[in-house]
Design an enzyme around this catalytic site. Structure first.
Site, mmCIF file in Angstrom:
data_model
loop_
_atom_site.group_PDB
_atom_site.id
_atom_site.type_symbol
_atom_site.label_atom_id
_atom_site.label_comp_id
_atom_site.label_asym_id
_atom_site.label_seq_id
_atom_site.Cartn_x
_atom_site.Cartn_y
_atom_site.Cartn_z
ATOM 1 N N ARG A 23 34.513 77.688 -0.935
ATOM 2 C CA ARG A 23 33.046 77.520 -0.993
ATOM 3 C C ARG A 23 32.528 78.590 -1.936
ATOM 4 O O ARG A 23 32.738 79.777 -1.722
ATOM 5 C CB ARG A 23 32.420 77.696 0.398
ATOM 6 N N HIS B 163 28.543 68.877 -2.324
ATOM 7 C CA HIS B 163 29.116 69.189 -0.996
ATOM 8 C C HIS B 163 29.857 67.942 -0.475
ATOM 9 O O HIS B 163 29.426 67.301 0.476
ATOM 10 C CB HIS B 163 27.989 69.593 -0.045
ATOM 11 N N GLN C 50 30.997 67.251 3.369
ATOM 12 C CA GLN C 50 29.887 66.899 4.266
ATOM 13 C C GLN C 50 29.625 65.396 4.232
ATOM 14 O O GLN C 50 29.468 64.752 5.278
ATOM 15 C CB GLN C 50 28.626 67.645 3.822
ATOM 16 N N ASP D 123 17.534 67.868 4.423
ATOM 17 C CA ASP D 123 18.313 69.106 4.317
ATOM 18 C C ASP D 123 17.302 70.240 4.141
ATOM 19 O O ASP D 123 16.115 70.002 3.874
ATOM 20 C CB ASP D 123 19.296 69.019 3.124
ATOM 21 N N CYS E 87 22.744 67.792 7.468
ATOM 22 C CA CYS E 87 24.058 68.455 7.448
ATOM 23 C C CYS E 87 24.091 69.712 8.299
ATOM 24 O O CYS E 87 25.172 70.151 8.695
ATOM 25 C CB CYS E 87 24.459 68.773 6.009
ATOM 26 N N ARG F 138 32.889 66.638 10.708
ATOM 27 C CA ARG F 138 33.427 67.523 9.665
ATOM 28 C C ARG F 138 34.903 67.799 9.961
ATOM 29 O O ARG F 138 35.741 67.806 9.071
ATOM 30 C CB ARG F 138 32.650 68.845 9.623
HETATM 31 N N1 CP Z 1 26.863 71.747 6.821
HETATM 32 C C1 CP Z 1 27.583 72.827 6.473
HETATM 33 O O1 CP Z 1 28.338 72.843 5.485
HETATM 34 O O2 CP Z 1 27.412 73.882 7.313
HETATM 35 P P1 CP Z 1 27.933 75.365 7.121
HETATM 36 O O3 CP Z 1 27.134 75.996 6.006
HETATM 37 O O4 CP Z 1 27.679 76.033 8.450
HETATM 38 O O5 CP Z 1 29.397 75.345 6.779
HETATM 39 N N1 NVA Z 2 21.892 72.586 0.715
HETATM 40 C C1 NVA Z 2 22.414 73.553 1.642
HETATM 41 C C2 NVA Z 2 23.536 72.983 2.432
HETATM 42 C C3 NVA Z 2 24.136 73.898 3.454
HETATM 43 C C4 NVA Z 2 25.308 73.305 4.175
HETATM 44 C C5 NVA Z 2 22.835 74.800 0.901
HETATM 45 O O1 NVA Z 2 23.493 74.680 -0.147
HETATM 46 O O2 NVA Z 2 22.502 75.901 1.354
#
Ligand code: CP
Ligand code: NVA
Length: 308
Positions: free
Chosen positions: A107, A134, A137, A225, A266, A294
């Site tokens: 990530r 992402h 997700q 989101d 998400c 997930r």
């Molecule tokens: N939805 C998601 O990716 O959550 P986290 O940021 O907690 O991993």
């Molecule tokens: N759009 C959000 C998703 C988190 C899982 C971010 O990138 O922070």
């Protein structure tokens, strides 16, 4: 090599295979304690590195648990504690880590970190979120939709809010799974033209509608989101909130969608901002199924990457 970098970069047959396997593996675990391993141990003897340059609750825990359930071993690494965060190149990092582990999940912020990692790693790399996309997700979201309502093909998905990284992966999925997507949000936060074009080229109907109420008419699924993503500056928060307020998903907005429309997010959510608690905790919400899935979807993604 089977990298899982993005939904539009993965063959539709493979994507469907992953979703089917995720459903099967979930089914096979019904009633089993979470710490108990699966009957089949496809990751026995495999070592997985989980690298985080941004915070995470779901991705971190679900990947870690998923590896262990499949009999593998995992290590959760923070980018800032690695030399990666102190000037070592991504290419060198990728080549070194590949000598120790069988699979890498990362990530990160800039998408080029992910693509460079994949270019130089000699083991598969999974995208655990970038500023731009992402995909894990959305694989869980497709699984969730289909568990509740059957095939997502031909359905109308409405994205309300910021055309961000999660929205981008929904557009990629629209192209690959054959559903339509309506984006409703302010023009300044439209999804990238490239991704809209990609979905349209694949035959999906992609509509940009500034009026949230018009947008949700006929919707099978409404998705929200956060209004401020991890890569957005905190100084943009007030401006974003002002622009996005008309796109809050509340009971009134949901009442204009199809009566059996589902609501997804998400998570993490900011209650009473992008979505009200009444919707999050209401009968149309499947947010905690998404979070659970997930685990199952990513287990199937890891198996596909490793060919096991
Ligand atoms: N939805 C998601 O990716 O959550 P986290 O940021 O907690 O991993
Ligand atoms: N759009 C959000 C998703 C988190 C899982 C971010 O990138 O922070």
């Amino acid at each position: 090599m089977n990298h899982f970098l993005d939904i539009h970069k993965t063959d539709p047959a493979a994507l469907h295979g992953i979703i089917d396997q995720a459903k099967e593996m979930k089914q096979a675990r019904q009633g089993r304690p979470k710490g108990m391993t699966d009957d089949s141990q496809p990751l026995a003897g495999q070592m997985v590195a989980l690298i985080f340059e941004k915070p995470s609750t779901r991705t971190r825990i679900s990947f870690d648990v998923g590896v262990r359930q499949m009999g593998g071993q995992s290590m959760v690494l923070s980018g800032k504690d690695m030399q990666l965060g102190h000037g070592e190149t991504i290419a060198d990092t990728a080549r070194v880590i590949s000598r120790y582990v069988d699979l890498i999940m990362i990530r990160t912020f800039d998408e080029t970190v992910l693509t460079e990692m994949a270019e130089y790693a000699s083991v598969p790399v999974i995208n655990g979120l970038t500023d731009r996309t992402h995909p894990c997700q959305i694989m869980a979201d497709i699984q969730t939709y289909e568990e509740h309502r059957g095939s997502i093909k031909g359905k109308k998905v409405v994205w309300a809010g910021d055309g961000n990284n999660v929205c981008a992966s929904f557009l990629h999925a629209a192209a690959q799974f054959g559903f339509d997507l309506t984006f409703t949000g302010p023009a300044q936060l439209d999804p990238e033209d490239e991704f809209v074009g990609l979905a349209r080229k694949a035959g999906s109907k992609v509509v940009i509608e500034r009026d949230a109420y018009k947008a949700v008419e006929g919707a099978d699924l409404v998705v929200a989101d956060t209004w401020v993503s991890m890569h957005d500056s905190q100084s943009s928060k007030e401006r974003r909130h002002n622009m996005l307020r008309p796109y809050q998903v509340n009971e009134d907005l949901m009442s204009h969608a199809k009566p059996d429309a589902l609501f997804m997010h998400c998570l993490p959510a900011h209650r009473e901002e992008e979505v009200t608690s009444a919707v999050m905790d209401g009968p149309q919400s499947v947010i905690f199924d998404e979070a659970e899935n997930r685990l199952h979807a990513q287990k199937a993604i890891m198996r596909w990457c490793l060919g096991v």
